[in-house]
Design an enzyme around this catalytic site. Structure first.
Site, PDB file in Angstrom:
ATOM      1  N   PRO A 258       0.671  -0.747  -0.071  1.00 28.00           N
ATOM      2  CA  PRO A 258      -0.129   0.102  -0.378  1.00 28.00           C
ATOM      3  C   PRO A 258       1.055   1.628  -0.014  1.00 28.00           C
ATOM      4  O   PRO A 258       0.908   1.543   0.861  1.00 28.00           O
ATOM      5  CB  PRO A 258      -0.829  -0.342   1.529  1.00 28.00           C
ATOM      6  CG  PRO A 258      -0.158  -0.972   2.074  1.00 28.00           C
ATOM      7  CD  PRO A 258       0.552  -2.246   1.410  1.00 28.00           C
ATOM      8  N   CYS A 259       1.876   1.648  -0.893  1.00 24.85           N
ATOM      9  CA  CYS A 259       2.482   3.027  -1.403  1.00 24.85           C
ATOM     10  C   CYS A 259       1.391   4.232  -1.201  1.00 24.85           C
ATOM     11  O   CYS A 259       1.345   4.893  -1.157  1.00 24.85           O
ATOM     12  CB  CYS A 259       2.980   2.868  -2.447  1.00 24.85           C
ATOM     13  SG  CYS A 259       2.034   2.204  -3.719  1.00 24.85           S
TER      14      CYS A 259
END
Length: 293
Positions: A258-259
């Site tokens: 989850p950047c």
């Protein structure tokens, strides 16, 4: 490097044009959040009735447009900072009320060896497919060891997305196989299947430093966020915030790794490889899932 054998020629986004409408509303909110645009103004901007937009947006996000505005605008982030949160390095509360337990996306991951990465995909067989998602068309890439790539694009930009992803591993062989990638898409975008007894297998292909950053991202719970500096500190490189930002930008498995939960040091929603509007959409969608939980 092989080229894609087929490109989508139709809009496969769930429930027709919903995401396109939502995307336009999010852009409007992002540009005009200081003016707190009303539901009527947002509806007029996208050619919907207020009631129609309220229902459409809530169906998509689990949040009303007003709730979304409260959840992810920079104004809200700065308000939290003003309340004394430590630069959001512990957690980013996105405006939801209630202590509901969050669903986490349980992921089993492994990293390819540095030699595998340096070969730029030599000998690696990658199957890929395009699938509907809450954030537009998703391009999934898998190997025999698990999910290796996840990208997003709007209708008509499928080839561009493929070429961007394939350039990361130019010596790999590619074959379109949507039947093989479909189970991954179903697992990723259905919160009901985010369970530890059905883990999602992910393989991380990058440098040692990149993999360390991506593993740190995997530790961020849904509906929370971390700053680049806190991630740098977590991996033992507190002076490497800029390098951490570059590694986050190079993440090939978006959303799952989850950047989008990484923020600037002031809490600002900084750039995102697949578009800042899509990053806001992901944060708002996750806030809606948390509310439902």
């Amino acid at each position: 490097m092989n080229t894609p054998t087929a490109i989508l020629e139709r809009d496969i986004t769930p429930t027709g044009p919903d995401y396109e409408t939502v995307r336009r509303v999010i852009e409007k909110i992002s540009l005009d959040y200081r003016d707190q645009p009303s539901l009527e103004e947002l509806a007029a901007d996208v050619g919907e009735t207020p009631t129609g937009l309220q229902k459409l947006f809530t169906r998509w996000a689990g949040l009303s447009p007003k709730g979304f505005l409260q959840a992810v605008t920079l104004d809200h982030a700065r308000h939290l900072l003003d309340e004394g949160l430590p630069l959001l390095e512990a957690a980013f509360e996105v405006g939801m009320s209630g202590p509901g337990r969050l669903h986490d996306l349980f992921v089993t991951h492994e990293a390819m060896s540095p030699g595998d990465y340096k070969s730029r995909g030599q000998g690696l067989a990658i199957r890929y497919g395009y699938h509907p998602s809450p954030f537009g068309t998703a391009l999934l890439m898998i190997t025999e060891r698990g999910l290796a790539g996840l990208a997003f694009c709007d209708a008509g930009a499928e080839r561009e997305a493929f070429e961007d992803m394939a350039s990361r591993w130019p010596n790999a062989s590619y074959a379109e196989d949507s039947a093989a990638t479909a189970p991954y898409a179903a697992r990723i975008f259905d919160p009901a299947r985010w369970r530890p007894d059905e883990p999602l297998r992910v393989v991380l292909i990058g440098t040692d430093f990149q993999v360390r950053v991506w593993e740190a991202l995997l530790k961020i719970p849904m509906n929370q966020a971390r700053t680049y500096s806190s991630i740098a500190a977590e991996i033992g490189r507190p002076a490497a915030s800029r390098a951490v930002g570059a590694a986050i930008g190079a993440n090939p498995v978006s959303f799952v790794v989850p950047c989008h939960r990484a923020l600037g040091k002031t809490g600002a929603l900084t750039g995102y490889h697949w578009g800042l509007t899509r990053k806001r959409a992901m944060l708002g969608w996750e806030a809606g899932q948390a509310s439902a939980a």
